[in-house]
Design a protein around this motif. Structure first.
Motif, PDB file in Angstrom:
ATOM      1  N   GLY A 162       0.806  -1.218   0.000  1.00  0.00           N
ATOM      2  CA  GLY A 162       0.000   0.000   0.000  1.00  0.00           C
ATOM      3  C   GLY A 162       0.836   1.265   0.000  1.00  0.00           C
ATOM      4  O   GLY A 162       0.554   2.213  -0.753  1.00  0.00           O
ATOM      5  N   MET A 163       1.870   1.290   0.817  1.00  0.00           N
ATOM      6  CA  MET A 163       2.710   2.488   0.889  1.00  0.00           C
ATOM      7  C   MET A 163       3.517   2.682  -0.397  1.00  0.00           C
ATOM      8  O   MET A 163       3.676   3.811  -0.860  1.00  0.00           O
ATOM      9  N   HIS A 164       4.034   1.596  -0.976  1.00  0.00           N
ATOM     10  CA  HIS A 164       4.797   1.728  -2.218  1.00  0.00           C
ATOM     11  C   HIS A 164       3.908   2.156  -3.377  1.00  0.00           C
ATOM     12  O   HIS A 164       4.370   2.828  -4.301  1.00  0.00           O
ATOM     13  N   ALA A 165       2.632   1.789  -3.348  1.00  0.00           N
ATOM     14  CA  ALA A 165       1.708   2.176  -4.408  1.00  0.00           C
ATOM     15  C   ALA A 165       1.060   3.536  -4.145  1.00  0.00           C
ATOM     16  O   ALA A 165       0.374   4.072  -5.013  1.00  0.00           O
ATOM     17  N   SER A 166       1.298   4.105  -2.983  1.00  0.00           N
ATOM     18  CA  SER A 166       0.685   5.388  -2.633  1.00  0.00           C
ATOM     19  C   SER A 166       1.343   6.540  -3.388  1.00  0.00           C
ATOM     20  O   SER A 166       2.343   6.359  -4.078  1.00  0.00           O
ATOM     21  N   LYS A 167       0.818   7.730  -3.209  1.00  0.00           N
ATOM     22  CA  LYS A 167       1.403   8.907  -3.864  1.00  0.00           C
ATOM     23  C   LYS A 167       2.815   9.185  -3.355  1.00  0.00           C
ATOM     24  O   LYS A 167       3.607   9.809  -4.036  1.00  0.00           O
ATOM     25  N   TRP A 168       3.137   8.709  -2.156  1.00  0.00           N
ATOM     26  CA  TRP A 168       4.488   8.886  -1.608  1.00  0.00           C
ATOM     27  C   TRP A 168       5.489   7.947  -2.265  1.00  0.00           C
ATOM     28  O   TRP A 168       6.679   8.212  -2.277  1.00  0.00           O
ATOM     29  N   GLN A 169       5.013   6.792  -2.727  1.00  0.00           N
ATOM     30  CA  GLN A 169       5.845   5.754  -3.337  1.00  0.00           C
ATOM     31  C   GLN A 169       6.877   5.221  -2.359  1.00  0.00           C
ATOM     32  O   GLN A 169       7.938   4.750  -2.758  1.00  0.00           O
ATOM     33  N   GLY A 210      14.613   9.407   2.642  1.00  0.00           N
ATOM     34  CA  GLY A 210      14.561  10.145   1.383  1.00  0.00           C
ATOM     35  C   GLY A 210      14.676   9.313   0.118  1.00  0.00           C
ATOM     36  O   GLY A 210      15.300   9.747  -0.845  1.00  0.00           O
ATOM     37  N   ILE A 211      14.050   8.123   0.113  1.00  0.00           N
ATOM     38  CA  ILE A 211      14.054   7.295  -1.093  1.00  0.00           C
ATOM     39  C   ILE A 211      12.629   6.870  -1.426  1.00  0.00           C
ATOM     40  O   ILE A 211      11.728   6.999  -0.594  1.00  0.00           O
ATOM     41  N   LYS A 212      12.432   6.407  -2.654  1.00  0.00           N
ATOM     42  CA  LYS A 212      11.106   5.947  -3.070  1.00  0.00           C
ATOM     43  C   LYS A 212      11.239   4.829  -4.087  1.00  0.00           C
ATOM     44  O   LYS A 212      12.286   4.647  -4.713  1.00  0.00           O
ATOM     45  N   VAL A 213      10.135   4.095  -4.281  1.00  0.00           N
ATOM     46  CA  VAL A 213      10.074   2.961  -5.208  1.00  0.00           C
ATOM     47  C   VAL A 213       9.293   3.382  -6.434  1.00  0.00           C
ATOM     48  O   VAL A 213       8.263   4.053  -6.331  1.00  0.00           O
ATOM     49  N   MET A 214       9.790   2.987  -7.613  1.00  0.00           N
ATOM     50  CA  MET A 214       9.066   3.251  -8.859  1.00  0.00           C
ATOM     51  C   MET A 214       9.317   2.117  -9.840  1.00  0.00           C
ATOM     52  O   MET A 214      10.195   1.278  -9.614  1.00  0.00           O
ATOM     53  N   ASP A 215       8.539   2.096 -10.916  1.00  0.00           N
ATOM     54  CA  ASP A 215       8.800   1.084 -11.938  1.00  0.00           C
ATOM     55  C   ASP A 215       9.966   1.539 -12.806  1.00  0.00           C
ATOM     56  O   ASP A 215      10.520   2.627 -12.607  1.00  0.00           O
ATOM     57  N   LEU A 216      10.350   0.715 -13.749  1.00  0.00           N
ATOM     58  CA  LEU A 216      11.525   1.012 -14.566  1.00  0.00           C
ATOM     59  C   LEU A 216      11.350   2.239 -15.449  1.00  0.00           C
ATOM     60  O   LEU A 216      12.327   2.799 -15.946  1.00  0.00           O
ATOM     61  N   SER A 217      10.112   2.674 -15.642  1.00  0.00           N
ATOM     62  CA  SER A 217       9.843   3.874 -16.441  1.00  0.00           C
ATOM     63  C   SER A 217       9.737   5.127 -15.587  1.00  0.00           C
ATOM     64  O   SER A 217       9.464   6.198 -16.108  1.00  0.00           O
ATOM     65  N   GLY A 218       9.882   4.964 -14.291  1.00  0.00           N
ATOM     66  CA  GLY A 218       9.814   6.124 -13.411  1.00  0.00           C
ATOM     67  C   GLY A 218       8.423   6.441 -12.912  1.00  0.00           C
ATOM     68  O   GLY A 218       8.202   7.503 -12.337  1.00  0.00           O
ATOM     69  N   ARG A 219       7.487   5.532 -13.107  1.00  0.00           N
ATOM     70  CA  ARG A 219       6.102   5.756 -12.670  1.00  0.00           C
ATOM     71  C   ARG A 219       5.853   5.076 -11.327  1.00  0.00           C
ATOM     72  O   ARG A 219       6.562   4.166 -10.928  1.00  0.00           O
ATOM     73  N   ARG A 220       4.800   5.524 -10.688  1.00  0.00           N
ATOM     74  CA  ARG A 220       4.358   4.906  -9.441  1.00  0.00           C
ATOM     75  C   ARG A 220       3.913   3.479  -9.735  1.00  0.00           C
ATOM     76  O   ARG A 220       3.300   3.215 -10.770  1.00  0.00           O
ATOM     77  N   ILE A 221       4.208   2.542  -8.820  1.00  0.00           N
ATOM     78  CA  ILE A 221       3.815   1.157  -9.048  1.00  0.00           C
ATOM     79  C   ILE A 221       2.379   0.933  -8.587  1.00  0.00           C
ATOM     80  O   ILE A 221       1.857   1.675  -7.751  1.00  0.00           O
ATOM     81  N   SER A 222       1.753  -0.095  -9.130  1.00  0.00           N
ATOM     82  CA  SER A 222       0.396  -0.451  -8.725  1.00  0.00           C
ATOM     83  C   SER A 222       0.440  -1.223  -7.408  1.00  0.00           C
ATOM     84  O   SER A 222       1.483  -1.730  -6.997  1.00  0.00           O
TER      85      SER A 222
END
Length: 164
Positions: free
Chosen positions: A89-96, A105-117
């Motif tokens: 839930g937190m990784h898929a949130s707007k905070w990523q 100060g880090i976040k998770v994203m997909d390989l294209s730089g988008r928020r993950i589902s």
């Protein structure tokens, strides 16, 4: 030819990849956060189990042990779901990011730089099992990978980057 290579290069230029140690600190913070509700649930299970064992007229010792172990199993299962929903839930949130990742100060994203589902977050969380199964080598991979990806990041198609 890689379709997303241009966007991946752009992601890397905007946000450098997060290395092993900063991710380790975030994981320590998150484990403390997750352990609080899990500890409370385990304590409730322990108290319930002992309360059944203390009253010999309520049930036999074997029945009380079975009930206590059942409570323990149920609470472990609930704890696993707490972890699943927290991380996915937190990784898929707007905070990523989880609270630990936000603090460092880090976040998770997909390989294209988008928020993950949420479902990719669920798969990423489940994949952490494989990262830890052999002496945590899947986690240590982040220190040696060009994109600083752990095994579960590679399996889920995610990267962890520093926030701007």
């Amino acid at each position: 030819m890689c379709v997303d290579c241009g966007s991946l290069l752009n992601v890397q230029n905007q946000n450098p990849y997060a290395g092993f140690w900063i991710r380790f600190v975030a994981a320590l913070i998150d484990s403390i956060i997750i352990s609080i509700p899990v500890f409370i649930l385990a304590a409730i299970g322990l108290v319930l189990g002992f309360s059944f064992m203390m009253d010999p007229y309520m049930m036999s010792y074997d029945e009380a042990m079975f009930l206590s172990e059942s409570f323990e199993g149920i609470f472990y299962l609930i704890g696993a779901f707490i972890g699943l929903f927290y991380f996915a839930g937190m990784h898929a949130s707007k905070w990523q990011a989880t609270f630990g990742k936000r603090i460092v100060g880090i976040k998770v994203m997909d390989l294209s730089g988008r928020r993950i589902s949420f479902f990719r977050g669920v798969w990423r969380y489940i994949s952490t099992f494989f990262s830890g199964i052999i002496l945590y080598m899947g986690y240590i991979m982040a220190g040696f990978s060009s994109k600083k990806q752990s095994l579960h990041d590679k399996m889920a198609g995610t990267i962890v980057v520093k926030r701007k």
